[in-house]
Design a protein around this motif. Sequence first.
Motif, PDB file in Angstrom:
ATOM      1  N   GLY A  91      19.705   8.586 -10.212  1.00  0.00           N
ATOM      2  CA  GLY A  91      19.098   8.028 -11.413  1.00  0.00           C
ATOM      3  C   GLY A  91      18.465   6.666 -11.162  1.00  0.00           C
ATOM      4  O   GLY A  91      17.361   6.384 -11.651  1.00  0.00           O
ATOM      5  N   ALA A  92      19.140   5.809 -10.379  1.00  0.00           N
ATOM      6  CA  ALA A  92      18.609   4.479 -10.096  1.00  0.00           C
ATOM      7  C   ALA A  92      17.322   4.564  -9.279  1.00  0.00           C
ATOM      8  O   ALA A  92      16.350   3.830  -9.541  1.00  0.00           O
ATOM      9  CB  ALA A  92      19.656   3.652  -9.353  1.00  0.00           C
ATOM     10  N   LEU A  93      17.296   5.456  -8.292  1.00  0.00           N
ATOM     11  CA  LEU A  93      16.078   5.600  -7.484  1.00  0.00           C
ATOM     12  C   LEU A  93      14.923   6.140  -8.311  1.00  0.00           C
ATOM     13  O   LEU A  93      13.769   5.721  -8.126  1.00  0.00           O
ATOM     14  CB  LEU A  93      16.347   6.524  -6.295  1.00  0.00           C
ATOM     15  N   PHE A  94      15.205   7.069  -9.219  1.00  0.00           N
ATOM     16  CA  PHE A  94      14.130   7.604 -10.051  1.00  0.00           C
ATOM     17  C   PHE A  94      13.562   6.521 -10.973  1.00  0.00           C
ATOM     18  O   PHE A  94      12.346   6.435 -11.170  1.00  0.00           O
ATOM     19  CB  PHE A  94      14.635   8.788 -10.877  1.00  0.00           C
ATOM     20  N   ILE A  95      14.430   5.697 -11.535  1.00  0.00           N
ATOM     21  CA  ILE A  95      13.957   4.593 -12.375  1.00  0.00           C
ATOM     22  C   ILE A  95      13.136   3.610 -11.552  1.00  0.00           C
ATOM     23  O   ILE A  95      12.063   3.157 -11.987  1.00  0.00           O
ATOM     24  CB  ILE A  95      15.156   3.881 -13.038  1.00  0.00           C
ATOM     25  N   LEU A  96      13.614   3.290 -10.356  1.00  0.00           N
ATOM     26  CA  LEU A  96      12.876   2.378  -9.479  1.00  0.00           C
ATOM     27  C   LEU A  96      11.504   2.944  -9.130  1.00  0.00           C
ATOM     28  O   LEU A  96      10.492   2.222  -9.151  1.00  0.00           O
ATOM     29  CB  LEU A  96      13.676   2.128  -8.202  1.00  0.00           C
ATOM     30  N   ASP A  97      11.448   4.234  -8.815  1.00  0.00           N
ATOM     31  CA  ASP A  97      10.170   4.866  -8.480  1.00  0.00           C
ATOM     32  C   ASP A  97       9.220   4.868  -9.673  1.00  0.00           C
ATOM     33  O   ASP A  97       8.004   4.685  -9.521  1.00  0.00           O
ATOM     34  CB  ASP A  97      10.400   6.308  -8.005  1.00  0.00           C
ATOM     35  N   THR A  98       9.773   5.095 -10.859  1.00  0.00           N
ATOM     36  CA  THR A  98       8.939   5.104 -12.060  1.00  0.00           C
ATOM     37  C   THR A  98       8.321   3.727 -12.299  1.00  0.00           C
ATOM     38  O   THR A  98       7.119   3.596 -12.561  1.00  0.00           O
ATOM     39  CB  THR A  98       9.769   5.529 -13.284  1.00  0.00           C
ATOM     40  N   VAL A  99       9.148   2.686 -12.200  1.00  0.00           N
ATOM     41  CA  VAL A  99       8.653   1.321 -12.402  1.00  0.00           C
ATOM     42  C   VAL A  99       7.637   0.954 -11.323  1.00  0.00           C
ATOM     43  O   VAL A  99       6.568   0.397 -11.623  1.00  0.00           O
ATOM     44  CB  VAL A  99       9.828   0.327 -12.404  1.00  0.00           C
ATOM     45  N   HIS A 100       7.949   1.286 -10.075  1.00  0.00           N
ATOM     46  CA  HIS A 100       7.040   0.929  -8.986  1.00  0.00           C
ATOM     47  C   HIS A 100       5.714   1.672  -9.096  1.00  0.00           C
ATOM     48  O   HIS A 100       4.648   1.110  -8.828  1.00  0.00           O
ATOM     49  CB  HIS A 100       7.687   1.224  -7.635  1.00  0.00           C
ATOM     50  N   SER A 101       5.753   2.927  -9.500  1.00  0.00           N
ATOM     51  CA  SER A 101       4.510   3.685  -9.656  1.00  0.00           C
ATOM     52  C   SER A 101       3.663   3.120 -10.788  1.00  0.00           C
ATOM     53  O   SER A 101       2.426   3.093 -10.700  1.00  0.00           O
ATOM     54  CB  SER A 101       4.828   5.164  -9.916  1.00  0.00           C
ATOM     55  N   ALA A 102       4.316   2.663 -11.854  1.00  0.00           N
ATOM     56  CA  ALA A 102       3.579   2.021 -12.948  1.00  0.00           C
ATOM     57  C   ALA A 102       2.945   0.713 -12.465  1.00  0.00           C
ATOM     58  O   ALA A 102       1.796   0.399 -12.808  1.00  0.00           O
ATOM     59  CB  ALA A 102       4.515   1.755 -14.123  1.00  0.00           C
ATOM     60  N   VAL A 103       3.685  -0.028 -11.644  1.00  0.00           N
ATOM     61  CA  VAL A 103       3.141  -1.269 -11.076  1.00  0.00           C
ATOM     62  C   VAL A 103       1.954  -0.962 -10.165  1.00  0.00           C
ATOM     63  O   VAL A 103       0.957  -1.704 -10.147  1.00  0.00           O
ATOM     64  CB  VAL A 103       4.243  -2.025 -10.304  1.00  0.00           C
ATOM     65  N   ALA A 104       2.029   0.129  -9.416  1.00  0.00           N
ATOM     66  CA  ALA A 104       0.928   0.509  -8.536  1.00  0.00           C
ATOM     67  C   ALA A 104      -0.334   0.837  -9.330  1.00  0.00           C
ATOM     68  O   ALA A 104      -1.445   0.455  -8.941  1.00  0.00           O
ATOM     69  CB  ALA A 104       1.339   1.707  -7.672  1.00  0.00           C
ATOM     70  N   VAL A 105      -0.171   1.548 -10.446  1.00  0.00           N
ATOM     71  CA  VAL A 105      -1.324   1.849 -11.294  1.00  0.00           C
ATOM     72  C   VAL A 105      -1.918   0.552 -11.849  1.00  0.00           C
ATOM     73  O   VAL A 105      -3.146   0.375 -11.896  1.00  0.00           O
ATOM     74  CB  VAL A 105      -0.918   2.797 -12.441  1.00  0.00           C
ATOM     75  N   TYR A 106      -1.043  -0.370 -12.250  1.00  0.00           N
ATOM     76  CA  TYR A 106      -1.524  -1.661 -12.746  1.00  0.00           C
ATOM     77  C   TYR A 106      -2.271  -2.421 -11.645  1.00  0.00           C
ATOM     78  O   TYR A 106      -3.270  -3.092 -11.924  1.00  0.00           O
ATOM     79  CB  TYR A 106      -0.354  -2.503 -13.250  1.00  0.00           C
ATOM     80  N   ALA A 107      -1.787  -2.315 -10.398  1.00  0.00           N
ATOM     81  CA  ALA A 107      -2.461  -2.987  -9.285  1.00  0.00           C
ATOM     82  C   ALA A 107      -3.890  -2.469  -9.126  1.00  0.00           C
ATOM     83  O   ALA A 107      -4.823  -3.244  -8.873  1.00  0.00           O
ATOM     84  CB  ALA A 107      -1.675  -2.784  -7.990  1.00  0.00           C
ATOM     85  N   GLY A 108      -4.066  -1.157  -9.265  1.00  0.00           N
ATOM     86  CA  GLY A 108      -5.417  -0.596  -9.196  1.00  0.00           C
ATOM     87  C   GLY A 108      -6.285  -1.083 -10.341  1.00  0.00           C
ATOM     88  O   GLY A 108      -7.481  -1.379 -10.150  1.00  0.00           O
ATOM     89  N   TRP A 109      -5.703  -1.152 -11.532  1.00  0.00           N
ATOM     90  CA  TRP A 109      -6.455  -1.644 -12.689  1.00  0.00           C
ATOM     91  C   TRP A 109      -6.848  -3.111 -12.496  1.00  0.00           C
ATOM     92  O   TRP A 109      -7.984  -3.501 -12.763  1.00  0.00           O
ATOM     93  CB  TRP A 109      -5.601  -1.486 -13.948  1.00  0.00           C
ATOM     94  N   GLU A 110      -5.915  -3.907 -12.036  1.00  0.00           N
ATOM     95  CA  GLU A 110      -6.178  -5.334 -11.837  1.00  0.00           C
ATOM     96  C   GLU A 110      -7.275  -5.556 -10.794  1.00  0.00           C
ATOM     97  O   GLU A 110      -8.133  -6.425 -10.955  1.00  0.00           O
ATOM     98  CB  GLU A 110      -4.892  -6.035 -11.396  1.00  0.00           C
ATOM     99  N   LEU A 111      -7.237  -4.740  -9.753  1.00  0.00           N
ATOM    100  CA  LEU A 111      -8.199  -4.905  -8.671  1.00  0.00           C
ATOM    101  C   LEU A 111      -9.587  -4.416  -9.056  1.00  0.00           C
ATOM    102  O   LEU A 111     -10.597  -5.069  -8.745  1.00  0.00           O
ATOM    103  CB  LEU A 111      -7.706  -4.159  -7.423  1.00  0.00           C
ATOM    104  N   CYS A 112      -9.662  -3.277  -9.733  1.00  0.00           N
ATOM    105  CA  CYS A 112     -10.959  -2.632  -9.981  1.00  0.00           C
ATOM    106  C   CYS A 112     -11.558  -2.938 -11.355  1.00  0.00           C
ATOM    107  O   CYS A 112     -12.766  -2.772 -11.539  1.00  0.00           O
ATOM    108  CB  CYS A 112     -10.815  -1.117  -9.827  1.00  0.00           C
ATOM    109  N   VAL A 113     -10.740  -3.364 -12.309  1.00  0.00           N
ATOM    110  CA  VAL A 113     -11.236  -3.612 -13.666  1.00  0.00           C
ATOM    111  C   VAL A 113     -11.183  -5.096 -14.001  1.00  0.00           C
ATOM    112  O   VAL A 113     -12.201  -5.720 -14.291  1.00  0.00           O
ATOM    113  CB  VAL A 113     -10.432  -2.786 -14.693  1.00  0.00           C
TER     114      VAL A 113
END
Length: 312
Positions: free
Chosen positions: A48-70
């Motif tokens: 459960g902890a790893l899944f939560i960590l992956d979910t948060v990190h994947s959301a951060v990764a999407v934000y990184a793409g938005w920050e960089l490209c938009v």
Amino acid sequence: MGAYDLVIGVLLLGLFFNTYLYGLVTYQFIVYRNTTFNDPFWIKSVVGALFILDTVHSAVAVYAGWELCVTNYDNPASLAVVSWTIPFTAVATSCAAIVTQLFLGHRVLILTKNKILTGLIGLLSLLGFIFGVYAGIYSGILREVSKFAPLNPFVTCWLTFQTSADLIITFVLSFVLSRSKTGFRRTDTILNRLIRGAVQTGLFVSIFALGDLFSFLLHRNTNLYAMFAYPMGRIYTNTLLDTLNARIAIKNMNNTTVEISSEGNTFRMQNQSQTLATTSVHSIQVQKEVVTDAVEDRDAKYAGDDGYPSRV
């Protein structure tokens, strides 16, 4: 090549691949939750902890793409510094790595009973975690890419220790599982499945870790390292979940029906496994006579609750 291919393009590739791997993590997590496993609470907590960590990190990764490209679409100067998403990635990956490596190190201890070897894996994993967290925090303090030279030894130690732990775990599991073969075709098929999974996952994550290391050291003016860094945490989580969910394949192999025709007589053997590693009920039918005998399945005794053989 375009001016931003090795700065924005490679980073976006890493984000796309990370999103794909997160989809696999989600699928494997759903399979794990919907399958009845008698796992202790600490294993369920780790998953459960790893899944939560992956979910948060994947959301951060999407934000990184938005920050960089938009957000910074018309601001090339922003490429000279790293945002908080890069340090977060290093810390999150280090957390996923140490949890997965300690979990697999526990499996190594169960199989080998070798405390020294297990201690070595734990030490390498801990050192990789410490250097990874330090490198992530330090990169957030430096921020400017031109000042990243002091990070070289810390990143090198982080990924070297982390990769060493992965390779040792892969080699030990493959070696021990190979020696555990019994000569029974079904049991050996299960062992081959586990060996293939150990080699593939260990090799896969090692390639990404080394790609991250060499691209960071040799291509500092690009974001090539980010293409390897973002998906690495998902690979670790997929490794752990694949190890746990492999027991489903073992259970399916134990629920097989085999029909054999010999000299005009038809024999039908039905093997119905009630649990992953418990007593099975065999029913043997010879023409019209039915003989039922409750015995311990010879193959099932080699499969532990964690998907690995209980006897080496």
